[in-house]
Design a protein around this motif. Structure first.
Motif, PDB file in Angstrom:
ATOM      1  N   MET A  49     -49.781  -2.445 -61.563  1.00  0.00           N
ATOM      2  CA  MET A  49     -50.003  -3.112 -60.268  1.00  0.00           C
ATOM      3  C   MET A  49     -48.679  -3.414 -59.571  1.00  0.00           C
ATOM      4  SD  MET A  49     -53.206  -5.442 -61.475  1.00  0.00           S
ATOM      5  CE  MET A  49     -53.022  -6.692 -60.241  1.00  0.00           C
ATOM      6  N   ALA A  50     -47.676  -3.837 -60.346  1.00  0.00           N
ATOM      7  CA  ALA A  50     -46.355  -4.128 -59.769  1.00  0.00           C
ATOM      8  C   ALA A  50     -45.749  -2.859 -59.169  1.00  0.00           C
ATOM      9  CB  ALA A  50     -45.443  -4.709 -60.841  1.00  0.00           C
ATOM     10  N   ALA A  51     -45.921  -1.740 -59.882  1.00  0.00           N
ATOM     11  CA  ALA A  51     -45.376  -0.471 -59.376  1.00  0.00           C
ATOM     12  C   ALA A  51     -46.115  -0.030 -58.112  1.00  0.00           C
ATOM     13  CB  ALA A  51     -45.459   0.602 -60.461  1.00  0.00           C
ATOM     14  N   LYS A  52     -47.438  -0.203 -58.100  1.00  0.00           N
ATOM     15  CA  LYS A  52     -48.217   0.170 -56.912  1.00  0.00           C
ATOM     16  C   LYS A  52     -47.809  -0.678 -55.707  1.00  0.00           C
ATOM     17  CE  LYS A  52     -51.333   2.840 -56.846  1.00  0.00           C
ATOM     18  NZ  LYS A  52     -51.214   4.268 -56.451  1.00  0.00           N
ATOM     19  N   ASP A  53     -47.420  -1.944 -55.974  1.00  0.00           N
ATOM     20  CA  ASP A  53     -46.968  -2.834 -54.890  1.00  0.00           C
ATOM     21  C   ASP A  53     -45.530  -2.526 -54.466  1.00  0.00           C
ATOM     22  OD1 ASP A  53     -49.341  -4.166 -54.941  1.00  0.00           O
ATOM     23  OD2 ASP A  53     -48.634  -5.876 -56.125  1.00  0.00           O
ATOM     24  N   GLY A  54     -44.840  -1.709 -55.258  1.00  0.00           N
ATOM     25  CA  GLY A  54     -43.448  -1.380 -54.958  1.00  0.00           C
ATOM     26  C   GLY A  54     -42.516  -2.570 -55.115  1.00  0.00           C
ATOM     27  N   ASP A  55     -42.901  -3.498 -56.004  1.00  0.00           N
ATOM     28  CA  ASP A  55     -42.116  -4.728 -56.188  1.00  0.00           C
ATOM     29  C   ASP A  55     -41.204  -4.558 -57.411  1.00  0.00           C
ATOM     30  OD1 ASP A  55     -41.198  -7.271 -56.852  1.00  0.00           O
ATOM     31  OD2 ASP A  55     -43.064  -8.248 -56.220  1.00  0.00           O
ATOM     32  N   LYS A  56     -39.933  -4.229 -57.167  1.00  0.00           N
ATOM     33  CA  LYS A  56     -39.026  -3.885 -58.267  1.00  0.00           C
ATOM     34  C   LYS A  56     -38.803  -5.052 -59.235  1.00  0.00           C
ATOM     35  CE  LYS A  56     -36.328   0.020 -56.616  1.00  0.00           C
ATOM     36  NZ  LYS A  56     -36.989   0.430 -55.382  1.00  0.00           N
ATOM     37  N   ASP A  57     -38.644  -6.280 -58.706  1.00  0.00           N
ATOM     38  CA  ASP A  57     -38.439  -7.445 -59.586  1.00  0.00           C
ATOM     39  C   ASP A  57     -39.646  -7.624 -60.513  1.00  0.00           C
ATOM     40  OD1 ASP A  57     -35.983  -7.982 -58.537  1.00  0.00           O
ATOM     41  OD2 ASP A  57     -36.691  -9.506 -57.131  1.00  0.00           O
ATOM     42  N   LYS A  58     -40.833  -7.448 -59.920  1.00  0.00           N
ATOM     43  CA  LYS A  58     -42.059  -7.616 -60.717  1.00  0.00           C
ATOM     44  C   LYS A  58     -42.199  -6.496 -61.746  1.00  0.00           C
ATOM     45  CE  LYS A  58     -46.495  -9.712 -59.924  1.00  0.00           C
ATOM     46  NZ  LYS A  58     -47.765  -9.521 -59.266  1.00  0.00           N
ATOM     47  N   ILE A  59     -41.791  -5.273 -61.368  1.00  0.00           N
ATOM     48  CA  ILE A  59     -41.847  -4.151 -62.323  1.00  0.00           C
ATOM     49  C   ILE A  59     -40.994  -4.497 -63.546  1.00  0.00           C
ATOM     50  CG2 ILE A  59     -41.166  -1.749 -62.747  1.00  0.00           C
ATOM     51  CD1 ILE A  59     -41.783  -1.204 -59.766  1.00  0.00           C
ATOM     52  N   ILE A  60     -39.799  -5.030 -63.292  1.00  0.00           N
ATOM     53  CA  ILE A  60     -38.906  -5.386 -64.405  1.00  0.00           C
ATOM     54  C   ILE A  60     -39.546  -6.480 -65.268  1.00  0.00           C
ATOM     55  CG2 ILE A  60     -36.686  -6.484 -64.984  1.00  0.00           C
ATOM     56  CD1 ILE A  60     -35.571  -5.117 -62.399  1.00  0.00           C
ATOM     57  N   TYR A  61     -40.077  -7.526 -64.615  1.00  0.00           N
ATOM     58  CA  TYR A  61     -40.679  -8.668 -65.321  1.00  0.00           C
ATOM     59  C   TYR A  61     -41.874  -8.215 -66.177  1.00  0.00           C
ATOM     60  CZ  TYR A  61     -42.511 -13.389 -65.926  1.00  0.00           C
ATOM     61  OH  TYR A  61     -42.956 -14.559 -66.466  1.00  0.00           O
ATOM     62  N   GLU A  62     -42.745  -7.421 -65.565  1.00  0.00           N
ATOM     63  CA  GLU A  62     -43.960  -6.999 -66.293  1.00  0.00           C
ATOM     64  C   GLU A  62     -43.627  -5.981 -67.390  1.00  0.00           C
ATOM     65  OE1 GLU A  62     -46.469  -8.688 -66.031  1.00  0.00           O
ATOM     66  OE2 GLU A  62     -46.374  -9.583 -64.042  1.00  0.00           O
ATOM     67  N   THR A  63     -42.626  -5.130 -67.140  1.00  0.00           N
ATOM     68  CA  THR A  63     -42.231  -4.176 -68.185  1.00  0.00           C
ATOM     69  C   THR A  63     -41.631  -4.935 -69.375  1.00  0.00           C
ATOM     70  OG1 THR A  63     -41.827  -2.444 -66.544  1.00  0.00           O
ATOM     71  CG2 THR A  63     -40.831  -2.119 -68.702  1.00  0.00           C
ATOM     72  N   ALA A  64     -40.886  -6.002 -69.083  1.00  0.00           N
ATOM     73  CA  ALA A  64     -40.349  -6.819 -70.181  1.00  0.00           C
ATOM     74  C   ALA A  64     -41.495  -7.416 -70.999  1.00  0.00           C
ATOM     75  CB  ALA A  64     -39.446  -7.928 -69.627  1.00  0.00           C
ATOM     76  N   ASP A  65     -42.529  -7.909 -70.314  1.00  0.00           N
ATOM     77  CA  ASP A  65     -43.718  -8.428 -71.026  1.00  0.00           C
ATOM     78  C   ASP A  65     -44.369  -7.332 -71.879  1.00  0.00           C
ATOM     79  OD1 ASP A  65     -43.696 -11.066 -70.285  1.00  0.00           O
ATOM     80  OD2 ASP A  65     -45.263 -10.902 -68.771  1.00  0.00           O
ATOM     81  N   LEU A  66     -44.448  -6.121 -71.287  1.00  0.00           N
ATOM     82  CA  LEU A  66     -45.079  -4.994 -71.996  1.00  0.00           C
ATOM     83  C   LEU A  66     -44.260  -4.594 -73.222  1.00  0.00           C
ATOM     84  CD1 LEU A  66     -47.260  -2.798 -72.141  1.00  0.00           C
ATOM     85  CD2 LEU A  66     -45.916  -1.462 -70.496  1.00  0.00           C
ATOM     86  N   TRP A  67     -42.954  -4.483 -73.045  1.00  0.00           N
ATOM     87  CA  TRP A  67     -42.085  -4.124 -74.187  1.00  0.00           C
ATOM     88  C   TRP A  67     -42.181  -5.199 -75.273  1.00  0.00           C
ATOM     89  CZ3 TRP A  67     -36.651  -1.799 -72.745  1.00  0.00           C
ATOM     90  CH2 TRP A  67     -36.834  -0.630 -71.987  1.00  0.00           C
ATOM     91  N   PHE A  68     -42.147  -6.476 -74.820  1.00  0.00           N
ATOM     92  CA  PHE A  68     -42.195  -7.580 -75.782  1.00  0.00           C
ATOM     93  C   PHE A  68     -43.471  -7.502 -76.626  1.00  0.00           C
ATOM     94  CE2 PHE A  68     -43.976 -11.810 -76.603  1.00  0.00           C
ATOM     95  CZ  PHE A  68     -43.081 -12.223 -77.580  1.00  0.00           C
TER      96      PHE A  68
END
Ligand SMILES: N=c1c2ncn([C@@H]3O[C@H](COP(=O)(O)OP(=O)(O)OP(=O)(O)O)[C@@H](O)[C@H]3O)c2ncn1[C@@H]1O[C@H](COP(=O)(O)O)[C@@H](O)[C@H]1O
Length: 106
Positions: A49-68
Motif C-alpha cells: 500500500m505504501a508503494a502504491k501511494d508512492g510514499d517513500k518514507d512509508k515504504i522504508i518504515y513498512e519494509t523495516a516492519d516486514l524485514w523485522f
C-alpha cells in the motif's frame, strides 16, 4: 552480514528465554507460528500500500516492519539472516552479476 542484522538476530535469539509479558518478540514466540505469519502478511500488505501511494518514507518504515517480522520467523524456525544472505550471495555468484558489478566500478 550487516552489524544491525547480526545484533538484532542475537536479541531475537535471547528473547526465546524471555517472558511473553516482558517483550513483544517473546509474546510473538509465545503466540506461535500462525501469529508470526499473520504479522508478515499484514506488514507485506502495508508495504504494498505504501508503494502504491508512492510514499517513500512509508515504504522504508513498512519494509523495516516486514524485514523485522521475517527475522522473527527465521529465528523461530532456527534460522537467521546469514542463511538468507548466503542464498542471495549464491544467486548473485550464479548469475555472474558479481563479475559484472565489479567491472562496472572499474
Ligand atoms: N525492530 C523491532 C520492531 N519493529 C517493529 N516492531 C513492533 O512490531 C509491531 C508492528 O505492528 P503494527 O505495525 O501492526 O503496529 P501495532 O498496531 O502496534 O501492532 P499490533 O498491536 O497489531 O501487534 C509493533 O508492536 C512494533 O513495536 C518491533 N519490535 C521490536 N523490534 C526490535 O526487537 C528488539 C526486541 O524487542 P522486544 O522483544 O519488544 O524487547 C527491540 O530492541 C527492537 O530492536
Amino acid at each position: 552480514m550487516s552489524d544491525t542484522l547480526s545484533q538484532l538476530a542475537q536479541v531475537l535469539e535471547a528473547r526465546k528465554g524471555a517472558s511473553p509479558d516482558s517483550s513483544y518478540v517473546a509474546s510473538l514466540y509465545h503466540k506461535g507460528l500462525d501469529a508470526i505469519l499473520k504479522k508478515i502478511g499484514e506488514e507485506a500488505t502495508e508495504t504494498v500500500m505504501a508503494a502504491k501511494d508512492g510514499d517513500k518514507d512509508k515504504i522504508i518504515y513498512e519494509t523495516a516492519d516486514l524485514w523485522f517480522h521475517s527475522m522473527v520467523l527465521l529465528a523461530q524456525q532456527g534460522l537467521g539472516p546469514d542463511d538468507v544472505l548466503k542464498e542471495l550471495e549464491r544467486r548473485f555468484g550464479l548469475s555472474g552479476l558479481e563479475e559484472k558489478a565489479s567491472r562496472k566500478v572499474d
